[in-house]
Scaffold this motif. Structure first.
Motif, mmCIF file in Angstrom:
data_model
loop_
_atom_site.group_PDB
_atom_site.id
_atom_site.type_symbol
_atom_site.label_atom_id
_atom_site.label_comp_id
_atom_site.label_asym_id
_atom_site.label_seq_id
_atom_site.Cartn_x
_atom_site.Cartn_y
_atom_site.Cartn_z
ATOM 1 N N ALA A 232 21.629 -16.780 -42.302
ATOM 2 C CA ALA A 232 22.455 -16.443 -41.011
ATOM 3 C C ALA A 232 22.219 -17.564 -40.071
ATOM 4 O O ALA A 232 21.201 -18.122 -40.237
ATOM 5 C CB ALA A 232 22.353 -15.117 -40.745
ATOM 6 N N SER A 233 23.178 -17.770 -39.102
ATOM 7 C CA SER A 233 22.847 -18.334 -37.716
ATOM 8 C C SER A 233 21.573 -17.761 -36.989
ATOM 9 O O SER A 233 21.240 -16.511 -37.188
ATOM 10 C CB SER A 233 23.945 -18.477 -36.977
ATOM 11 N N HIS A 234 20.881 -18.665 -36.213
ATOM 12 C CA HIS A 234 19.765 -18.011 -35.471
ATOM 13 C C HIS A 234 20.315 -16.586 -34.772
ATOM 14 O O HIS A 234 19.638 -15.827 -34.458
ATOM 15 C CB HIS A 234 19.049 -19.078 -35.004
ATOM 16 N N PHE A 274 7.029 -8.701 -32.015
ATOM 17 C CA PHE A 274 6.391 -9.809 -32.583
ATOM 18 C C PHE A 274 6.475 -11.202 -31.785
ATOM 19 O O PHE A 274 6.638 -12.364 -32.328
ATOM 20 C CB PHE A 274 6.812 -10.066 -33.879
ATOM 21 N N GLY A 275 6.553 -11.021 -30.460
ATOM 22 C CA GLY A 275 6.765 -12.156 -29.574
ATOM 23 C C GLY A 275 5.830 -13.262 -29.325
ATOM 24 O O GLY A 275 6.236 -14.062 -28.623
ATOM 25 N N GLY A 276 4.680 -12.997 -29.556
ATOM 26 C CA GLY A 276 3.435 -13.727 -29.228
ATOM 27 C C GLY A 276 3.227 -13.857 -27.926
ATOM 28 O O GLY A 276 3.249 -12.734 -27.175
ATOM 29 N N GLN A 277 2.869 -14.796 -27.216
ATOM 30 C CA GLN A 277 2.623 -14.699 -25.757
ATOM 31 C C GLN A 277 3.764 -14.894 -24.962
ATOM 32 O O GLN A 277 4.840 -15.160 -25.182
ATOM 33 C CB GLN A 277 1.904 -16.270 -25.396
ATOM 34 N N PRO A 278 3.580 -14.257 -23.507
ATOM 35 C CA PRO A 278 4.757 -14.073 -22.716
ATOM 36 C C PRO A 278 5.498 -15.661 -22.472
ATOM 37 O O PRO A 278 5.022 -16.358 -22.302
ATOM 38 C CB PRO A 278 4.181 -13.549 -21.646
ATOM 39 N N GLY A 279 6.678 -15.525 -22.611
ATOM 40 C CA GLY A 279 7.503 -16.664 -22.064
ATOM 41 C C GLY A 279 7.803 -17.270 -23.313
ATOM 42 O O GLY A 279 8.868 -18.249 -23.531
ATOM 43 N N TYR A 280 7.151 -17.035 -24.710
ATOM 44 C CA TYR A 280 7.496 -17.595 -25.955
ATOM 45 C C TYR A 280 8.783 -16.953 -26.697
ATOM 46 O O TYR A 280 8.408 -15.651 -26.833
ATOM 47 C CB TYR A 280 6.604 -18.073 -26.722
ATOM 48 N N GLY A 281 9.789 -17.471 -26.990
ATOM 49 C CA GLY A 281 11.087 -16.609 -27.642
ATOM 50 C C GLY A 281 12.243 -16.620 -26.914
ATOM 51 O O GLY A 281 13.021 -16.388 -27.593
ATOM 52 N N HIS A 282 12.233 -17.326 -25.774
ATOM 53 C CA HIS A 282 13.502 -17.395 -24.994
ATOM 54 C C HIS A 282 13.616 -18.731 -24.395
ATOM 55 O O HIS A 282 14.422 -19.066 -23.477
ATOM 56 C CB HIS A 282 13.605 -16.162 -24.034
ATOM 57 N N GLN A 283 12.790 -19.609 -25.013
ATOM 58 C CA GLN A 283 13.095 -21.079 -24.351
ATOM 59 C C GLN A 283 13.878 -21.925 -25.086
ATOM 60 O O GLN A 283 14.179 -21.609 -26.336
ATOM 61 C CB GLN A 283 11.418 -21.802 -24.605
ATOM 62 N N PRO A 284 14.507 -23.098 -24.436
ATOM 63 C CA PRO A 284 15.554 -23.961 -24.969
ATOM 64 C C PRO A 284 14.950 -24.560 -26.407
ATOM 65 O O PRO A 284 13.568 -24.892 -26.382
ATOM 66 C CB PRO A 284 15.668 -25.012 -24.050
ATOM 67 N N GLY A 285 15.635 -24.700 -27.426
ATOM 68 C CA GLY A 285 14.873 -25.269 -28.764
ATOM 69 C C GLY A 285 14.752 -24.203 -29.665
ATOM 70 O O GLY A 285 14.532 -24.704 -30.729
ATOM 71 N N TYR A 286 15.293 -23.186 -29.390
ATOM 72 C CA TYR A 286 14.634 -22.082 -30.527
ATOM 73 C C TYR A 286 15.779 -21.794 -31.315
ATOM 74 O O TYR A 286 15.634 -21.158 -32.404
ATOM 75 C CB TYR A 286 14.632 -20.791 -29.628
ATOM 76 N N GLY A 287 17.323 -22.358 -30.946
ATOM 77 C CA GLY A 287 18.182 -22.029 -32.056
ATOM 78 C C GLY A 287 19.119 -21.210 -30.954
ATOM 79 O O GLY A 287 19.593 -21.660 -29.799
ATOM 80 N N GLY A 288 19.669 -19.906 -31.550
ATOM 81 C CA GLY A 288 20.700 -19.191 -30.734
ATOM 82 C C GLY A 288 21.857 -19.844 -30.598
ATOM 83 O O GLY A 288 22.691 -19.566 -29.634
ATOM 84 N N HIS A 289 22.398 -20.582 -31.869
ATOM 85 C CA HIS A 289 23.472 -21.280 -31.626
ATOM 86 C C HIS A 289 24.814 -20.432 -32.007
ATOM 87 O O HIS A 289 24.731 -19.499 -32.606
ATOM 88 C CB HIS A 289 23.673 -22.362 -32.719
ATOM 89 N N HIS A 290 25.897 -20.712 -31.531
ATOM 90 C CA HIS A 290 27.255 -20.229 -31.703
ATOM 91 C C HIS A 290 27.668 -20.185 -33.115
ATOM 92 O O HIS A 290 27.442 -21.093 -33.616
ATOM 93 C CB HIS A 290 28.185 -20.424 -30.609
ATOM 94 N N GLY A 291 28.283 -19.076 -33.445
ATOM 95 C CA GLY A 291 28.983 -19.176 -35.010
ATOM 96 C C GLY A 291 28.151 -18.537 -35.757
ATOM 97 O O GLY A 291 26.814 -18.381 -35.874
ATOM 98 N N TYR A 292 28.823 -17.729 -36.750
ATOM 99 C CA TYR A 292 28.131 -16.839 -37.743
ATOM 100 C C TYR A 292 28.205 -17.401 -39.230
ATOM 101 O O TYR A 292 29.283 -18.101 -39.430
ATOM 102 C CB TYR A 292 28.550 -15.489 -37.709
ATOM 103 N N ASP A 293 27.169 -17.557 -40.030
ATOM 104 C CA ASP A 293 27.308 -17.554 -41.460
ATOM 105 C C ASP A 293 26.514 -16.621 -42.410
ATOM 106 O O ASP A 293 25.696 -17.137 -42.951
ATOM 107 C CB ASP A 293 26.926 -19.391 -41.478
ATOM 108 N N GLN A 294 26.902 -15.393 -42.067
ATOM 109 C CA GLN A 294 26.312 -14.517 -42.746
ATOM 110 C C GLN A 294 26.991 -14.140 -44.132
ATOM 111 O O GLN A 294 28.127 -14.054 -44.181
ATOM 112 C CB GLN A 294 26.172 -13.242 -41.944
#
Length: 346
Positions: A232-234, A274-294
């Motif tokens: 699937a997409s991210h 399961f987010g690890g340290q605060p601030g990690y999980g919502h930064q640019p470069g993680y993906g979250g691209h539009h469009g679905y491929d499920q």
């Protein structure tokens, strides 16, 4: 790391110290910093400043398994660096983290057995002068977090993790290895399944999830492996009901003796357990691209409760690494096999 004298120049030569702006990153992000070269008693010329990413990889050969350090990304940061006597020369860098880089931290704790490091190499007169390793903490992507947290909610127990040499069928894998995170199954499946292995293969747009269940043999049946595959997409993966998807797949494995090649998903909120340290999980470069491929079907988000995987992995880590800092873990793991016993090294 501490400054290291460059042996090629002898006593009084320059020293090097690589400093990371932050040791934390995720697949698809960058590690930034400086390679600081302190001039010695005479002017010096360095042909190339090279940085590479390395991790420990296991290779199976027959009935035996061998481990060593493998370089999986390499970048020339700068060429022809002149270092005047007594002066400091700082070479800035931006090192990309490949999307398939193994995860080394879960829920804010070290994932036992997992290490990734940045290695500095200076080429002097055509000969490489390899430096020390600077450890990097690789956190999961939010899409990977969603899957891992579902394992915790379902009652899986962390067993071990490693990186295996080889390739997986049916996924767009670029690196010559893949990470396996192994779990003991929930109690209701313990009689039919001995363990479940989870592998992620990420691309800039999509997340591929590969599951392998080791089935127990019975009086009228033999054991074996069963596989599940999902892509699937991210963005879509963050909203998938992984609790229902994984539980349904495992139930099929236990009852029918084979896996559904594509288990479905649904919509739901991002689970930060399961987010690890605060601030990690919502930064640019993680993906979250539009469009679905499920490939599957949609459902409703489940409301099961249970410990996050971060907690259960941290509990397992406590018995393995105790109070050791990551740097000590990296040095211990990477030096186990005697320095140059490594894959991908010259």
């Amino acid at each position: 790391m501490f400054k290291r004298m460059l042996g090629a120049f002898g006593v009084g030569g320059p020293s090097v110290d690589t400093v990371l702006d932050s040791p934390h990153a995720a697949p698809g992000q960058y590690v930034t910093g400086q390679v600081r070269i302190q001039g010695g008693s005479a002017d010096a010329e360095i042909g190339q400043v090279v940085l590479s990413l390395v991790t420990r990889v296991e290779v199976e050969h027959g009935d035996h398994e061998y481990g060593g350090v493998s370089e999986f990304f390499r970048q020339i940061v700068q060429q022809g660096v002149r270092v005047p006597a007594g002066q400091l020369v700082a070479v800035p860098f931006q090192l990309p983290i490949p999307w398939e880089t193994p995860i080394t931290a879960v829920g804010g704790g070290q994932l036992p057995g997992m290490t990734v490091g940045v290695r500095t190499e200076l080429v002097i007169a055509g000969a490489p002068d390899k430096g020390d390793l600077d450890p990097v903490v690789i956190h999961p992507l939010p899409s990977q977090d969603a899957v891992l947290n579902a394992f915790g909610q379902l009652g899986f127990s962390f067993r071990s993790a490693d990186v295996e040499a080889g390739r997986l069928h049916g996924v767009p894998q670029e690196l010559g290895f893949y990470q396996e995170i192994e779990f003991f199954p929930p109690a209701q499946f313990a009689g039919s399944v001995s363990q479940v292995e989870l592998t992620f293969v990420a691309t800039p747009r999509d997340l591929y999830v590969v599951l392998e269940a080791d089935k127990r043999g019975g009086m009228f049946s033999s054991g074996g492996d069963a596989f599940g595959h999902f892509s699937a997409s991210h963005q879509e993966a963050q909203g998938t009901d992984w609790v229902s998807a994984i539980n349904g797949w495992l139930a099929q494995v236990a009852q029918r003796g084979h896996a559904n090649p594509a288990f479905g998903g649904g919509h739901g909120g991002y689970n930060p357990a399961f987010g690890g340290q605060p601030g990690y999980g919502h930064q640019p470069g993680y993906g979250g691209h539009h469009g679905y491929d499920q490939h599957g079907h949609h459902g409703h988000h489940g409301h099961r409760s249970g410990p996050g995987v971060g907690g259960m992995v941290a509990a397992g880590a406590a018995g393995v690494v105790g109070g050791m800092v990551l740097g000590e873990v990296v040095e211990e793991v990477f030096e186990d096999d005697g320095g140059d016993f490594a894959f991908g090294e010259e």
